[in-house]
Motif scaffolding. Sequence first.
Motif, mmCIF file in Angstrom:
data_model
loop_
_atom_site.group_PDB
_atom_site.id
_atom_site.type_symbol
_atom_site.label_atom_id
_atom_site.label_comp_id
_atom_site.label_asym_id
_atom_site.label_seq_id
_atom_site.Cartn_x
_atom_site.Cartn_y
_atom_site.Cartn_z
ATOM 1 N N ALA A 153 -3.702 0.942 -4.954
ATOM 2 C CA ALA A 153 -3.763 1.270 -3.524
ATOM 3 C C ALA A 153 -5.124 0.898 -2.952
ATOM 4 C CB ALA A 153 -3.482 2.750 -3.309
ATOM 5 N N TYR A 156 2.436 1.705 -3.524
ATOM 6 C CA TYR A 156 1.483 2.230 -4.505
ATOM 7 C C TYR A 156 1.116 3.685 -4.194
ATOM 8 C CZ TYR A 156 0.777 -2.443 -6.481
ATOM 9 O OH TYR A 156 0.964 -3.662 -7.102
ATOM 10 N N ALA A 157 1.046 4.011 -2.909
ATOM 11 C CA ALA A 157 0.759 5.391 -2.513
ATOM 12 C C ALA A 157 1.862 6.325 -2.988
ATOM 13 C CB ALA A 157 0.606 5.477 -0.998
ATOM 14 N N ALA A 203 -1.922 8.224 -1.564
ATOM 15 C CA ALA A 203 -2.006 7.810 -2.972
ATOM 16 C C ALA A 203 -2.816 8.833 -3.768
ATOM 17 C CB ALA A 203 -2.649 6.427 -3.069
ATOM 18 N N LEU A 259 0.833 -1.208 0.000
ATOM 19 C CA LEU A 259 0.000 0.000 0.000
ATOM 20 C C LEU A 259 0.869 1.260 0.000
ATOM 21 C CD1 LEU A 259 -2.783 1.277 0.093
ATOM 22 C CD2 LEU A 259 -2.829 0.911 2.565
#
Length: 616
Positions: free
Chosen positions: A545, A536-537, A570, A533
């Motif tokens: 995310a 991806y953020a 994100a 997470l």
Amino acid sequence: MLAIRRAANPLRSHFYRIVVTHACCGNPGVPISKSECVNGLSVVLKPFSHGSSFCLMMPSWGSRNLSSHAGMKSSDSENDLDDGFSDLDRPPSTDRIEDIGHKEDDCDLVSESDASEEDFAEDGENLVGLSGTDTDANGEKAAKDKNASPLFKIIMDAPHSSVDSALDKWVEEGNALGRGEIAVVMLNLRKRRLYVKALEFVTWLKANKRLEFAERDYASYLDIIAKVRGLQNAEKYIEKIPTSFRGEIIYRTLLANCVASTNVKKAEEVYNKIRELGLPITTFTCNQLLLLYKRVNRKKIGDVLLMMEKENIKPTRFTYKLLIDSKGRSNDISGMEQIVDAMKAEGIDPDMTIQAMIAKHYMFAGLNEKAESVVKEIEGSEINKNRNSCKVLLPLYAALGKTEDVTRIWKVCEADPRPDERLAAIEAWGELGHVENAEKIFDDMMKTSKKLSSNYYNALLNVYASQKLLSKGKELAKRMSDNGCRIGPLTWDVLVRMYAESGEVEKAELILEKAAKQRSKIRPLYNSYMILLDRYAKEGDVHNAEKIFLRLRQIGYVGRMRQYQSLLQAYVNAKTPAYGFRERLKADNIMPNKAFAAQIASSDAFRKTQISELLD
């Protein structure tokens, strides 16, 4: 207790007086705006400095119930209480210091707490009875060594589907099965978190009437059910326990499991049930609440401390440990030091684990001189006479960048290293970037041991992950599998981190997805999902995310501000409006701190700015 509460209270920087007036308490679930009822008294905090008065917002201890109010709007004064510290920028894990030497090999890890968060174990308090006694029915001392229990070995060797038949055969052969033997088996199963086999063992004992259950035995069974089958099944089991045995230990066992699952609503319901039944509120129960609020809402810690003071519940070493860590993680070093002083004033000296925790928090705050002073205190005047501290000192000196000190401490251990010292040394050399030294320790163990614990593989894998040595990590993981080591959540976690750190995020996600499906009764660590997470953020990949965020919820990791902070980041990095974000927080009973609330406001697509107000 008052000194602790003052140190823990974020209002400590204000001079204030307490005005107490008699009042009637209303609905315990409704917060009171200007005063708070406490056992029929209205308590109002008024500052001596000029400005408007403010009140202490807390659950109504008059009725002594707990209730989270996710929808409650924070006042400006409440926001001022918050230190603004973000969980995204938290100190290095202090828990690995105390967990060095914990074995994962041969473990069916059914339920693990978040590795990136604190997995505290209550000190000096036996939660359950089957593993909490060391004497058998005849008063004979039960052996603690797993090798002294042939029954434990039989259970370990038996496949899950054959545990019952293995136990039947054990009894048919005329072997004894007293409480002492049961205690040793349960102790070792719990130690290794073999909760599935522990459940099968206790279920067999109960079905074959091999043990007359006492309250602690029912609590032990309840605890295992909660870990293997979930809280809902645990609650149903309580209804089957004879009323005479449904005491405080039963409900506090359920409470501990609610806290372990970070289920705020259910934890508060269980606490309120304890109150309704008129059961005693113990330090254990209060510590569980402190642990819960340390994770989800630090503002409520002061409320629990106030209740402990009113109920004359004395804090334990574990209580201080929680408060020290909470202050350290909030980057409130002054508050942390006040807690330490209050602890010493009560005649409780910080043990080595707490000292190591304090040192870590000093390091994170950039106070390396203070940290080094604490580390020197842990070491003492003669390290050869203080051998037990080596496993703690190695990673601490490494975190301080003290290569010479790591070398010096390791020389004390090198001739005859203990398992936990080897693990600590691998971690320390990895922290310093001395990969060859870490590999040498591992290779030396390979030469002397027939089969290494997966702990050692994981330690070296962590080194490879931190140094982005993906090819070496892949080779070691293959060796680990070839050598018959069980690969569980701790290994999955480091593999995910290793691939993610090397830029192969999709591969890291695929590993986690396969791991989650591989053994249905074992869920990956919270930290494993957060690695993805966060990655991806950072990339502003809102789609992925949200996907990881959804998986966290599906697997049962809910109610933590940390995942929401990362998800919002994100959106921020993608320069995309986060519609309905406040409503999502409200639905999960999460109250954002000051810094997070400001970030939410700045990302609000409908917020008014000076120019938008003019143009509109």
